[in-house]
Design a protein around this motif. Structure first.
Motif, PDB file in Angstrom:
ATOM      1  N   LYS A 737      -4.066  12.915   2.049  1.00 17.95           N
ATOM      2  CA  LYS A 737      -3.796  12.737   3.474  1.00 17.95           C
ATOM      3  C   LYS A 737      -4.852  11.840   4.098  1.00 17.95           C
ATOM      4  O   LYS A 737      -6.043  11.981   3.859  1.00 17.95           O
ATOM      5  N   LYS A 738      -4.378  10.893   4.903  1.00 17.72           N
ATOM      6  CA  LYS A 738      -5.304  10.040   5.616  1.00 17.72           C
ATOM      7  C   LYS A 738      -6.028  10.851   6.679  1.00 17.72           C
ATOM      8  O   LYS A 738      -5.425  11.633   7.409  1.00 17.72           O
ATOM      9  N   GLY A 739      -7.327  10.683   6.756  1.00 23.20           N
ATOM     10  CA  GLY A 739      -8.113  11.442   7.707  1.00 23.20           C
ATOM     11  C   GLY A 739      -8.794  12.627   7.056  1.00 23.20           C
ATOM     12  O   GLY A 739      -9.080  12.643   5.863  1.00 23.20           O
ATOM     13  N   PHE A 740      -9.026  13.652   7.841  1.00 27.22           N
ATOM     14  CA  PHE A 740      -9.838  14.803   7.419  1.00 27.22           C
ATOM     15  C   PHE A 740      -8.973  15.893   6.805  1.00 27.22           C
ATOM     16  O   PHE A 740      -7.877  16.185   7.279  1.00 27.22           O
ATOM     17  N   SER A 741      -9.477  16.497   5.730  1.00 30.33           N
ATOM     18  CA  SER A 741      -8.856  17.671   5.117  1.00 30.33           C
ATOM     19  C   SER A 741      -9.959  18.627   4.701  1.00 30.33           C
ATOM     20  O   SER A 741     -11.084  18.200   4.388  1.00 30.33           O
ATOM     21  N   ALA A 742      -9.647  19.916   4.686  1.00 30.36           N
ATOM     22  CA  ALA A 742     -10.642  20.916   4.297  1.00 30.36           C
ATOM     23  C   ALA A 742      -9.934  22.148   3.756  1.00 30.36           C
ATOM     24  O   ALA A 742      -8.795  22.451   4.136  1.00 30.36           O
ATOM     25  N   ALA A 743     -10.604  22.857   2.869  1.00 31.47           N
ATOM     26  CA  ALA A 743     -10.051  24.080   2.291  1.00 31.47           C
ATOM     27  C   ALA A 743     -11.188  24.979   1.845  1.00 31.47           C
ATOM     28  O   ALA A 743     -12.278  24.507   1.497  1.00 31.47           O
ATOM     29  N   VAL A 744     -10.923  26.271   1.852  1.00 27.91           N
ATOM     30  CA  VAL A 744     -11.900  27.256   1.393  1.00 27.91           C
ATOM     31  C   VAL A 744     -11.152  28.347   0.638  1.00 27.91           C
ATOM     32  O   VAL A 744     -10.042  28.725   1.024  1.00 27.91           O
ATOM     33  N   ASN A 745     -11.710  28.820  -0.454  1.00 30.10           N
ATOM     34  CA  ASN A 745     -11.133  29.952  -1.161  1.00 30.10           C
ATOM     35  C   ASN A 745     -12.232  30.885  -1.618  1.00 30.10           C
ATOM     36  O   ASN A 745     -13.415  30.513  -1.676  1.00 30.10           O
ATOM     37  N   SER A 746     -11.832  32.114  -1.926  1.00 27.03           N
ATOM     38  CA  SER A 746     -12.813  33.130  -2.298  1.00 27.03           C
ATOM     39  C   SER A 746     -12.135  34.211  -3.115  1.00 27.03           C
ATOM     40  O   SER A 746     -10.955  34.528  -2.909  1.00 27.03           O
ATOM     41  N   GLY A 747     -12.881  34.779  -4.059  1.00 26.05           N
ATOM     42  CA  GLY A 747     -12.431  35.918  -4.842  1.00 26.05           C
ATOM     43  C   GLY A 747     -13.398  37.065  -4.654  1.00 26.05           C
ATOM     44  O   GLY A 747     -14.609  36.916  -4.888  1.00 26.05           O
ATOM     45  N   ILE A 748     -12.879  38.205  -4.228  1.00 24.06           N
ATOM     46  CA  ILE A 748     -13.730  39.335  -3.851  1.00 24.06           C
ATOM     47  C   ILE A 748     -13.370  40.549  -4.695  1.00 24.06           C
ATOM     48  O   ILE A 748     -12.193  40.895  -4.827  1.00 24.06           O
ATOM     49  N   ASP A 749     -14.370  41.193  -5.277  1.00 25.97           N
ATOM     50  CA  ASP A 749     -14.211  42.467  -5.970  1.00 25.97           C
ATOM     51  C   ASP A 749     -14.432  43.572  -4.941  1.00 25.97           C
ATOM     52  O   ASP A 749     -15.563  43.862  -4.549  1.00 25.97           O
ATOM     53  N   LEU A 750     -13.323  44.175  -4.494  1.00 27.52           N
ATOM     54  CA  LEU A 750     -13.422  45.169  -3.431  1.00 27.52           C
ATOM     55  C   LEU A 750     -14.080  46.454  -3.919  1.00 27.52           C
ATOM     56  O   LEU A 750     -14.700  47.173  -3.121  1.00 27.52           O
ATOM     57  N   ASN A 751     -13.947  46.778  -5.193  1.00 29.10           N
ATOM     58  CA  ASN A 751     -14.605  47.977  -5.709  1.00 29.10           C
ATOM     59  C   ASN A 751     -16.124  47.824  -5.673  1.00 29.10           C
ATOM     60  O   ASN A 751     -16.849  48.740  -5.285  1.00 29.10           O
ATOM     61  N   ALA A 752     -16.605  46.652  -6.124  1.00 29.65           N
ATOM     62  CA  ALA A 752     -18.045  46.412  -6.133  1.00 29.65           C
ATOM     63  C   ALA A 752     -18.555  45.957  -4.774  1.00 29.65           C
ATOM     64  O   ALA A 752     -19.764  45.949  -4.530  1.00 29.65           O
ATOM     65  N   GLY A 753     -17.623  45.516  -3.910  1.00 21.95           N
ATOM     66  CA  GLY A 753     -18.030  45.056  -2.592  1.00 21.95           C
ATOM     67  C   GLY A 753     -18.809  43.766  -2.623  1.00 21.95           C
ATOM     68  O   GLY A 753     -19.744  43.579  -1.829  1.00 21.95           O
ATOM     69  N   GLN A 754     -18.426  42.835  -3.524  1.00 22.73           N
ATOM     70  CA  GLN A 754     -19.142  41.574  -3.600  1.00 22.73           C
ATOM     71  C   GLN A 754     -18.176  40.426  -3.863  1.00 22.73           C
ATOM     72  O   GLN A 754     -17.090  40.626  -4.403  1.00 22.73           O
ATOM     73  N   THR A 755     -18.589  39.241  -3.492  1.00 26.16           N
ATOM     74  CA  THR A 755     -17.822  38.032  -3.742  1.00 26.16           C
ATOM     75  C   THR A 755     -18.136  37.526  -5.138  1.00 26.16           C
ATOM     76  O   THR A 755     -19.297  37.232  -5.449  1.00 26.16           O
ATOM     77  N   GLN A 756     -17.134  37.405  -5.997  1.00 26.99           N
ATOM     78  CA  GLN A 756     -17.347  36.916  -7.344  1.00 26.99           C
ATOM     79  C   GLN A 756     -17.431  35.402  -7.387  1.00 26.99           C
ATOM     80  O   GLN A 756     -18.158  34.835  -8.218  1.00 26.99           O
ATOM     81  N   TYR A 757     -16.678  34.738  -6.533  1.00 24.85           N
ATOM     82  CA  TYR A 757     -16.747  33.285  -6.469  1.00 24.85           C
ATOM     83  C   TYR A 757     -16.223  32.829  -5.113  1.00 24.85           C
ATOM     84  O   TYR A 757     -15.504  33.557  -4.408  1.00 24.85           O
ATOM     85  N   GLY A 758     -16.601  31.624  -4.753  1.00 22.57           N
ATOM     86  CA  GLY A 758     -16.114  31.027  -3.523  1.00 22.57           C
ATOM     87  C   GLY A 758     -16.315  29.526  -3.579  1.00 22.57           C
ATOM     88  O   GLY A 758     -17.167  29.019  -4.320  1.00 22.57           O
TER      89      GLY A 758
END
Length: 811
Positions: A737-758
């Motif tokens: 796409k011409k112009g600005f683009s952005a994206a964010v993703n994340s994987g969260i282990d809810l049992n451990a209460g921590q973000t595994q990756y982002g």
């Protein structure tokens, strides 16, 4: 010499000023060349120009030689024409326009003291000059104050690119010495539209010949700002041109685990359809890594790719002072060769020396946490409903992360024969047949088969499909005889280490079954009865399958390798129902319906599309113990349960399987929702629940997945398999796409209460160049806690520089 897969710029000289500040790294990637249509496609993200590709139409040779002259005033002296006012000459496939022109029909010489424009030729050439002369027969000339292009066709309707390697240039003076042979003095070259290109190369002298434009002491300008000084640079002008050479050295910072990275790669063009890239990177924290990539693309579906990565890790000392080495090698090979229309050879092979190496250094999360390595190769011949294949595979799986326990299973080779269903003479009966002769080997902690185990499996089947008034019934009968050259010692203790014995084993199973499907129930509701002004069709499909297997009285003596070995006695009934909802806009045209399976569906013409699908299924076991085959206190995997559910739910005798629910909702072309559930009626709890949501609103998009597993562990004495994972993706834009683009993703282990990756990615694209940057974080326990920074700079129709690949983009 430098090369970047699809097109690159050639750079020679030690005196190169590589001054750029692209996210902590230096990645100037310049030297353009074109991958032919039969070569592998590059995997770097490249912005695409928004111009259609035109296919030039070849004129007959005699037509191209024909002379057509138009002008306000014209005088002729033999072959010499003097033309004035709105001059237009068509000759030898070229069109010449000018205000004043002298033209010789015999020699093809055209001279203009004023503005002249020449278009056409075999490469769709375009030259516009303040004045100049040209020989249209010999394709030579000399022009002043020039704007031109090769491979670009411009009409009143717009601009089209006639090949994937367009070349545009300007020059104070341009000398054409022959076909595809130019010298450009005090000029610029680019692949962007003039007069204001996003990027260009400026030089006192360019030479265009042999499918290349070579520049000397040139400056690379981006958005009209000087970025790089290049003593020697090339730009391809032929769509078939590729060159061997060194890539521009890379320099970046990729997190605390690797540190600063300095790397170099060599690209070698082996043939028109094959190439190889060899390189190495130095991680300031860990040591040297190696990279080799081979690519080949042949005719049709034929291809071969091989990719090797490795790390000579100097290691580190953990918090306890223990030395840790995470080096390793990963090799992947994939290929296909069609021998003729009936025979082919296919391979997909991977060798991984260390799971820790993959987890610590792979930049893709799904690959970093994968604990299975599967390789297979086969040669197959298929004709007239008969399939014969020679098959081999290798499975390597990590079953205990803490202890490093692995299981390796090899089938090499396996000769398989399959006959699809066919009529038995003139009777209504149909029959089919499967057979295989296989060599097997298994290795795991405290157990390895002694040599290769031979297995012969024969499986004939016969059935009688019956259809009457929309009803379908299908009784069937089959025999499965399996011979093993060795067996295992039976044990009543659950989960013991297997003990192999030399005694042979023969298993003969008799299979009977009955499939039953009633007519599909359907009803169409008028638009006035449905909200949102839509017509709705509701269908209900149900089925009932009975299966009885007997003769497997030696299950505990069977060595286990694959699904053939987990056949057990069973007496079971599977039943289910599928509901579908089809919606049709009130004023949309209705299309003809076609029968798909047992369901009437509407396709095309804006007709009804499946919007909701809900499937419920369950199994009832009349023999809860499977003739004593169950090992209590551990998970049991049987043929009858293997494909029914994603979890191994047989841990003790039971009459009912979990209830399987699969709900898919397509609210619109932009919205999809799915919820898959396993509900155990005996334990009154959800053993598995997976939710997937995908949404697009204009340029905005998002996705969510929620996975919950609460199922038995490998042994009931071990912790239950209990985890809850949440993955989120949000973004704006599109890949090019011409112009600005952005994206964010994340994987969260809810049992451990921590973000595994982002990960966070941003990009900005102009007309024919763009920039992308990414920040990525991994938190994988003690093995990996890492921050990674990556970027990519792309030039349309040229290539890209950086370490952010197309396959790893979030949008």
């Amino acid at each position: 010499m430098l090369h970047k897969r699809s097109r690159t710029f050639l750079l020679r000289s030690a005196c190169v000023f590589l001054s750029t500040t692209l996210t902590g790294g230096i990645y100037p990637q310049l030297h353009a060349q074109q991958v032919p249509t039969s070569a592998p496609l590059p995997d770097s993200p490249t912005p695409q120009l928004n111009y259609p590709i035109a296919q030039p139409v070849a004129e007959p040779e005699d037509a191209s030689r024909k002379l057509t002259v138009e002008a306000d005033q014209m005088t002729r002296n033999g072959d010499e024409y003097t033309l004035t006012g709105n001059v237009e000459v068509h000759y030898n496939g070229y069109t010449v326009t000018a205000e004043k022109l002298s033209f010789n029909q015999e020699t093809g010489e055209a001279v203009s003291d004023g503005h002249i424009r020449i278009t056409g030729g075999p490469d769709d050439e375009y030259i516009a000059a303040s004045h100049g002369q040209a020989n249209l027969k010999q394709q030579t000339g000399k022009f002043h104050d020039v704007t031109g292009s090769i491979g670009v066709h411009t009409t009143a309707k717009g601009t089209t690119y006639t090949n994937s390697n367009p070349f545009l240039f300007t020059g104070r003076q341009v000398i054409q010495r022959g076909p595809r042979n130019y010298e450009i003095l005090n000029g610029t070259v680019t692949s962007c539209q003039l007069p204001n290109p996003d990027w260009r190369l400026a030089s006192k002298r360019f030479v265009v010949e042999d499918g290349q434009a070579r520049g000397y002491n040139s400056v690379f300008r981006l958005l009209n700002m000087p970025v790089l000084f290049l003593p020697y640079v090339t730009h391809p002008t032929s769509p078939d041109e590729r060159q061997s050479g060194f890539l521009i050295p890379s320099f970046s910072k990729a997190g605390s685990r690797k540190g600063y990275i300095i790397g170099e790669q060599l690209y070698v063009r082996l043939s028109r359809s094959s190439d190889i890239t060899v390189g190495s990177e130095y991680f300031s924290v860990r040591g040297f890594s190696q990279l080799v990539t081979f690519r080949y693309k042949g005719n049709g579906l034929n291809f071969l790719t091989a990719h090797y990565t490795g790390l000579l890790d100097r290691g580190y000392h953990d918090n306890n002072g223990a030395y840790v080495n995470q080096g390793g090698q990963d090799f992947l090979l994939s290929g296909r060769k069609d021998l003729d229309e009936h025979a082919r050879i296919v391979a997909n092979v991977e060798y991984l020396s260390s799971y820790v190496y993959r987890e610590a250094f792979n930049d893709t999360f799904n690959q970093a946490v994968s604990t299975d390595v599967v390789s297979h190769a086969f040669a197959a011949y298929q004709k007239s409903g008969v399939s014969a294949s020679l098959f081999g595979d290798r499975y390597q799986g990590l079953k205990n992360v803490v202890t490093g326990q692995q299981v390796r299973i090899i089938r090499a080779p396996s000769l398989d024969l399959e006959l699809i269903e066919r009529r038995l003479g003139s009777s209504p009966l149909v029959w089919s047949f499967d057979a295989s002769a296989t060599g097997l080997k298994r290795a795991q902690q405290n157990f390895t088969t002694d040599g290769v185990i031979e297995r012969l499996d024969l499986h004939p089947r016969i059935s009688a499909p019956i259809h009457f008034g929309g009803w379908m019934a299908r009784p069937s009968l089959g025999i499965r005889d399996t011979f093993y050259s060795r067996s295992r010692l039976p044990s009543v203790i659950p989960g013991p280490t297997p003990v192999q014995v030399s005694a042979t084993l023969n298993r003969t199973a008799i299979e009977t079954g009955f499939e039953f499907k009633p007519p599909v129930l359907e009803r169409t509701f008028a638009a006035k009865d449905i909200i949102f002004g839509r017509e709705m069709k509701h269908t209900i499909e149900s089925f009932l399958n009975y299966r009885y297997v007997t003769g497997v009285d030696n299950y505990t003596r069977t060595l286990r390798f694959d699904p053939v070995d987990v056949v057990t006695n069973t007496n079971e009934l599977e039943y289910g129902v599928t509901q579908r909802f089809f919606f049709h806009k009130k004023d949309a045209p209705v299309c003809d319906e076609e029968l798909a399976g047992n369901t009437r569906l509407t396709s095309g013409c804006g007709g009804m599309g499946e919007s909701v699908r809900w499937r419920l299924a369950q199994k009832h076991f009349f023999d809860p113990s499977f003739n004593g085959s169950i090992s209590q206190g551990r998970r049991n995997i049987f043929e009858s349960t293997l494909d029914f559910s994603g979890i191994a739910f047989i841990t003790q005798p039971r009459e009912l399987s979990p209830l399987i629910s699969e709900l898919r909702v397509r609210i619109s072309d932009k919205t999809d929702v799915e919820w898959d559930v396993n509900y155990d009626l005996g334990q009154h709890r959800f053993t598995a629940s997976n939710v997937f949501i995908d949404e697009h609103i204009g340029q905005y998009f998002g996705g969510l997945s929620f996975a919950r597993l609460n199922a038995p562990g490998r042994f009931l004495t071990s912790p239950i398999s209990d985890f809850t994972q949440l993955r989120v993706l949000l973004g704006y834009g599109a890949p090019n796409k011409k112009g600005f683009s952005a994206a964010v993703n994340s994987g969260i282990d809810l049992n451990a209460g921590q973000t595994q990756y982002g990960a966070v990615q941003v990009s900005y694209f102009w007309d024919c160049c763009g920039f992308s940057a990414e920040y990525r974080k991994f938190e994988l326990g003690t093995v990996r806690n890492d921050n990674i920074y990556r970027f990519n700079f792309s030039l349309a129709n040229i290539g890209s520089a950086g370490n952010l690949r197309r396959a790893e983009r979030l949008f």
